[in-house]
Scaffold this motif. Structure first.
Motif, PDB file in Angstrom:
ATOM      1  N   THR A 170      59.091 143.675  16.316  1.00 14.52           N
ATOM      2  CA  THR A 170      58.399 142.853  15.318  1.00 14.52           C
ATOM      3  C   THR A 170      57.016 143.427  15.054  1.00 14.52           C
ATOM      4  O   THR A 170      56.324 143.865  15.970  1.00 14.52           O
ATOM      5  CB  THR A 170      58.247 141.398  15.792  1.00 14.52           C
ATOM      6  OG1 THR A 170      57.569 141.382  17.050  1.00 14.52           O
ATOM      7  CG2 THR A 170      59.602 140.724  15.941  1.00 14.52           C
ATOM      8  N   ILE A 171      56.633 143.424  13.781  1.00 12.46           N
ATOM      9  CA  ILE A 171      55.248 143.712  13.408  1.00 12.46           C
ATOM     10  C   ILE A 171      54.951 142.815  12.206  1.00 12.46           C
ATOM     11  O   ILE A 171      55.251 143.143  11.064  1.00 12.46           O
ATOM     12  CB  ILE A 171      54.987 145.218  13.164  1.00 12.46           C
ATOM     13  CG1 ILE A 171      53.514 145.469  12.852  1.00 12.46           C
ATOM     14  CG2 ILE A 171      55.927 145.819  12.147  1.00 12.46           C
ATOM     15  CD1 ILE A 171      53.069 146.916  12.991  1.00 12.46           C
ATOM     16  N   ILE A 172      54.400 141.647  12.510  1.00 12.74           N
ATOM     17  CA  ILE A 172      54.254 140.600  11.500  1.00 12.74           C
ATOM     18  C   ILE A 172      52.785 140.190  11.379  1.00 12.74           C
ATOM     19  O   ILE A 172      51.902 140.960  11.754  1.00 12.74           O
ATOM     20  CB  ILE A 172      55.205 139.418  11.799  1.00 12.74           C
ATOM     21  CG1 ILE A 172      55.147 139.000  13.283  1.00 12.74           C
ATOM     22  CG2 ILE A 172      56.641 139.826  11.477  1.00 12.74           C
ATOM     23  CD1 ILE A 172      56.128 137.917  13.694  1.00 12.74           C
ATOM     24  N   GLY A 173      52.502 139.009  10.852  1.00 13.50           N
ATOM     25  CA  GLY A 173      51.137 138.705  10.450  1.00 13.50           C
ATOM     26  C   GLY A 173      50.196 138.176  11.506  1.00 13.50           C
ATOM     27  O   GLY A 173      49.275 138.861  11.945  1.00 13.50           O
ATOM     28  N   TYR A 174      50.423 136.957  11.938  1.00 18.60           N
ATOM     29  CA  TYR A 174      49.450 136.233  12.753  1.00 18.60           C
ATOM     30  C   TYR A 174      50.108 135.720  14.031  1.00 18.60           C
ATOM     31  O   TYR A 174      51.340 135.604  14.103  1.00 18.60           O
ATOM     32  CB  TYR A 174      48.889 135.056  11.946  1.00 18.60           C
ATOM     33  CG  TYR A 174      48.135 135.495  10.715  1.00 18.60           C
ATOM     34  CD1 TYR A 174      46.756 135.726  10.765  1.00 18.60           C
ATOM     35  CD2 TYR A 174      48.796 135.702   9.504  1.00 18.60           C
ATOM     36  CE1 TYR A 174      46.061 136.142   9.649  1.00 18.60           C
ATOM     37  CE2 TYR A 174      48.102 136.118   8.369  1.00 18.60           C
ATOM     38  CZ  TYR A 174      46.739 136.340   8.446  1.00 18.60           C
ATOM     39  OH  TYR A 174      46.046 136.761   7.340  1.00 18.60           O
ATOM     40  N   PRO A 175      49.300 135.372  15.048  1.00 18.34           N
ATOM     41  CA  PRO A 175      49.879 134.829  16.273  1.00 18.34           C
ATOM     42  C   PRO A 175      50.820 133.651  16.037  1.00 18.34           C
ATOM     43  O   PRO A 175      51.848 133.530  16.715  1.00 18.34           O
ATOM     44  CB  PRO A 175      48.645 134.427  17.089  1.00 18.34           C
ATOM     45  CG  PRO A 175      47.594 135.401  16.661  1.00 18.34           C
ATOM     46  CD  PRO A 175      47.834 135.602  15.183  1.00 18.34           C
ATOM     47  N   ASP A 209      52.786 133.224  13.572  1.00 16.69           N
ATOM     48  CA  ASP A 209      54.062 133.789  13.130  1.00 16.69           C
ATOM     49  C   ASP A 209      54.830 134.362  14.314  1.00 16.69           C
ATOM     50  O   ASP A 209      56.048 134.204  14.420  1.00 16.69           O
ATOM     51  CB  ASP A 209      53.822 134.888  12.094  1.00 16.69           C
ATOM     52  CG  ASP A 209      53.045 134.404  10.887  1.00 16.69           C
ATOM     53  OD1 ASP A 209      53.378 133.324  10.366  1.00 16.69           O
ATOM     54  OD2 ASP A 209      52.101 135.090  10.458  1.00 16.69           O
ATOM     55  N   VAL A 210      54.108 135.054  15.199  1.00 13.15           N
ATOM     56  CA  VAL A 210      54.729 135.621  16.392  1.00 13.15           C
ATOM     57  C   VAL A 210      55.339 134.513  17.252  1.00 13.15           C
ATOM     58  O   VAL A 210      56.479 134.614  17.714  1.00 13.15           O
ATOM     59  CB  VAL A 210      53.695 136.430  17.212  1.00 13.15           C
ATOM     60  CG1 VAL A 210      54.304 136.886  18.541  1.00 13.15           C
ATOM     61  CG2 VAL A 210      53.201 137.632  16.409  1.00 13.15           C
ATOM     62  N   GLU A 211      54.585 133.429  17.441  1.00 12.86           N
ATOM     63  CA  GLU A 211      55.078 132.328  18.271  1.00 12.86           C
ATOM     64  C   GLU A 211      56.340 131.719  17.684  1.00 12.86           C
ATOM     65  O   GLU A 211      57.304 131.424  18.402  1.00 12.86           O
ATOM     66  CB  GLU A 211      53.991 131.265  18.434  1.00 12.86           C
ATOM     67  CG  GLU A 211      54.388 130.163  19.392  1.00 12.86           C
ATOM     68  CD  GLU A 211      53.188 129.411  19.945  1.00 12.86           C
ATOM     69  OE1 GLU A 211      53.346 128.779  21.006  1.00 12.86           O
ATOM     70  OE2 GLU A 211      52.105 129.457  19.330  1.00 12.86           O
ATOM     71  N   GLU A 212      56.362 131.548  16.370  1.00 13.49           N
ATOM     72  CA  GLU A 212      57.545 130.968  15.721  1.00 13.49           C
ATOM     73  C   GLU A 212      58.746 131.895  15.842  1.00 13.49           C
ATOM     74  O   GLU A 212      59.853 131.456  16.177  1.00 13.49           O
ATOM     75  CB  GLU A 212      57.250 130.699  14.244  1.00 13.49           C
ATOM     76  CG  GLU A 212      58.424 130.093  13.501  1.00 13.49           C
ATOM     77  CD  GLU A 212      58.138 129.893  12.016  1.00 13.49           C
ATOM     78  OE1 GLU A 212      59.076 129.548  11.284  1.00 13.49           O
ATOM     79  OE2 GLU A 212      56.986 130.096  11.583  1.00 13.49           O
ATOM     80  N   LEU A 241      63.804 134.380  18.690  1.00 12.69           N
ATOM     81  CA  LEU A 241      64.457 135.462  19.414  1.00 12.69           C
ATOM     82  C   LEU A 241      64.739 135.117  20.873  1.00 12.69           C
ATOM     83  O   LEU A 241      65.834 135.380  21.378  1.00 12.69           O
ATOM     84  CB  LEU A 241      63.584 136.727  19.336  1.00 12.69           C
ATOM     85  CG  LEU A 241      63.303 137.243  17.919  1.00 12.69           C
ATOM     86  CD1 LEU A 241      62.355 138.442  17.980  1.00 12.69           C
ATOM     87  CD2 LEU A 241      64.609 137.629  17.210  1.00 12.69           C
ATOM     88  N   VAL A 242      63.762 134.561  21.565  1.00 10.70           N
ATOM     89  CA  VAL A 242      63.935 134.317  22.997  1.00 10.70           C
ATOM     90  C   VAL A 242      65.057 133.311  23.253  1.00 10.70           C
ATOM     91  O   VAL A 242      65.849 133.470  24.193  1.00 10.70           O
ATOM     92  CB  VAL A 242      62.611 133.841  23.628  1.00 10.70           C
ATOM     93  CG1 VAL A 242      62.829 133.369  25.063  1.00 10.70           C
ATOM     94  CG2 VAL A 242      61.570 134.961  23.602  1.00 10.70           C
ATOM     95  N   SER A 274      47.252 136.112  25.631  1.00  5.57           N
ATOM     96  CA  SER A 274      47.866 134.936  26.262  1.00  5.57           C
ATOM     97  C   SER A 274      49.260 134.670  25.700  1.00  5.57           C
ATOM     98  O   SER A 274      50.172 134.298  26.446  1.00  5.57           O
ATOM     99  CB  SER A 274      46.975 133.704  26.078  1.00  5.57           C
ATOM    100  OG  SER A 274      46.758 133.438  24.702  1.00  5.57           O
ATOM    101  N   LEU A 275      49.448 134.886  24.401  1.00  4.64           N
ATOM    102  CA  LEU A 275      50.776 134.690  23.807  1.00  4.64           C
ATOM    103  C   LEU A 275      51.738 135.764  24.290  1.00  4.64           C
ATOM    104  O   LEU A 275      52.916 135.481  24.551  1.00  4.64           O
ATOM    105  CB  LEU A 275      50.680 134.689  22.285  1.00  4.64           C
ATOM    106  CG  LEU A 275      51.995 134.497  21.527  1.00  4.64           C
ATOM    107  CD1 LEU A 275      52.715 133.221  21.961  1.00  4.64           C
ATOM    108  CD2 LEU A 275      51.751 134.481  20.011  1.00  4.64           C
TER     109      LEU A 275
END
Length: 291
Positions: A68-73, A75-78, A86-87, A105-106
């Motif tokens: 993944t290479i996306i926008g903001y934390p 977005d990563v969390e979602e 994914l998880v 931390s994320l």
């Protein structure tokens, strides 16, 4: 290292950098599945042989390595930790590689949640912008388990030339903060130098010829100053994303009781430009603050 014949790579985020990165993996002979918030941005990759899926959920069912290479934390969390992320939906022994610049931390939280499900997660943010992604010369900073890093090394080598294992989960993101802190003050200096050259009646291109290979030399001076001079402010890296990165670094530094005056000034200047409508411009548009 992972065997190519048993590896299917999912790639989420086919933007300015991600598109080139996914293309390199395709050209290296891997089956590649792509997803992006805006489908049109992945259309040429699909024409070149990538498979499209409509969601991270679908990708989790099909790929055993997902980048993944996306926008903001947020977005990563979602994408990683959401119910349809994914998880929660990937198979055991899947490898998850977040190359977004996000929070340490994320990164640790994703690693810990993935481990509970026998999934391997690493944080591997990159530096080099659109040029580094296009030329497969990115710097890749990896955090997570070292044995997992070694398994993924052959994939990283398709995308970059400077690949360093930094330590446990979150270490890649901390290293990227060091990178962004160094760039923040450098961009101020590069912008001021070009404006100074113009105001002194010099030819900025000749000035660059003299100073870019001396003690002042840097990636920003060599790659972004020419764009400033030409009035090319198209994004190799968006101002809006750089502001996000600087704010993460400021928060992390504050938690470590560290003063960062250079970083603070850069964040102020870039925020000023963003308020003037420049958030979609490349970071070299800092030049406009003076010009």
């Amino acid at each position: 290292m992972l065997a190519k014949e048993t590896t299917t790579i999912g790639f989420i985020g086919t933007g300015v950098m991600g598109k080139s990165m996914a293309r390199h993996l395709l050209q290296a002979g891997y089956p590649v599945i792509v997803h992006n918030r805006t489908k049109e941005k992945a259309s040429d990759l699909v024409e070149e042989g990538a498979e499209w899926v409509d969601s991270p959920y679908e990708m989790a069912l099909k790929a055993n390595v997902i980048i993944t290479i996306i926008g903001y934390p947020k977005d990563v969390e979602e994408v990683y930790l959401g119910e349809n992320g994914l998880v929660n939906n990937a198979s055991e022994n899947t490898y998850l590689i977040d190359m977004t610049t996000s929070t340490p931390s994320l990164a640790k939280k994703i690693y810990e949640e993935a481990k509970k499900k026998n999934i391997y997660a690493v944080d591997a943010p990159v530096s080099g912008g659109d040029v580094g992604a296009r030329d497969a010369k990115l710097s890749i900073m990896v955090g997570g388990d070292e044995e997992v890093y070694k398994e993924l090394q052959s994939i990283f080598e398709i995308l970059g030339t400077n690949i360093v294992y930094q330590g446990p989960a979150g270490s890649g993101q901390h290293t990227k903060m060091c990178n962004q802190i160094a760039i923040a003050s450098t961009m101020i200096g590069v912008s001021e130098a070009i404006v100074y050259a113009k105001k002194a009646g010099l030819d900025p291109e000749k000035v660059l010829e003299s100073i870019s290979t001396g003690a002042a030399g840097s990636f920003s001076l060599s790659n972004l100053a020419p764009r400033m001079i030409k009035g090319d402010f198209e994004p190799g890296f968006y101002i809006k994303h750089f502001i996000k990165d600087m704010r993460i670094a400021l928060k992390e530094a504050e938690e470590m009781n560290m003063e960062t005056p250079g970083l603070s000034l850069a964040e102020t200047l870039y925020s000023h430009l963003s308020a003037k409508g420049e958030e979609e411009s490349g970071t070299q548009a800092l030049f406009k603050y003076w010009d």
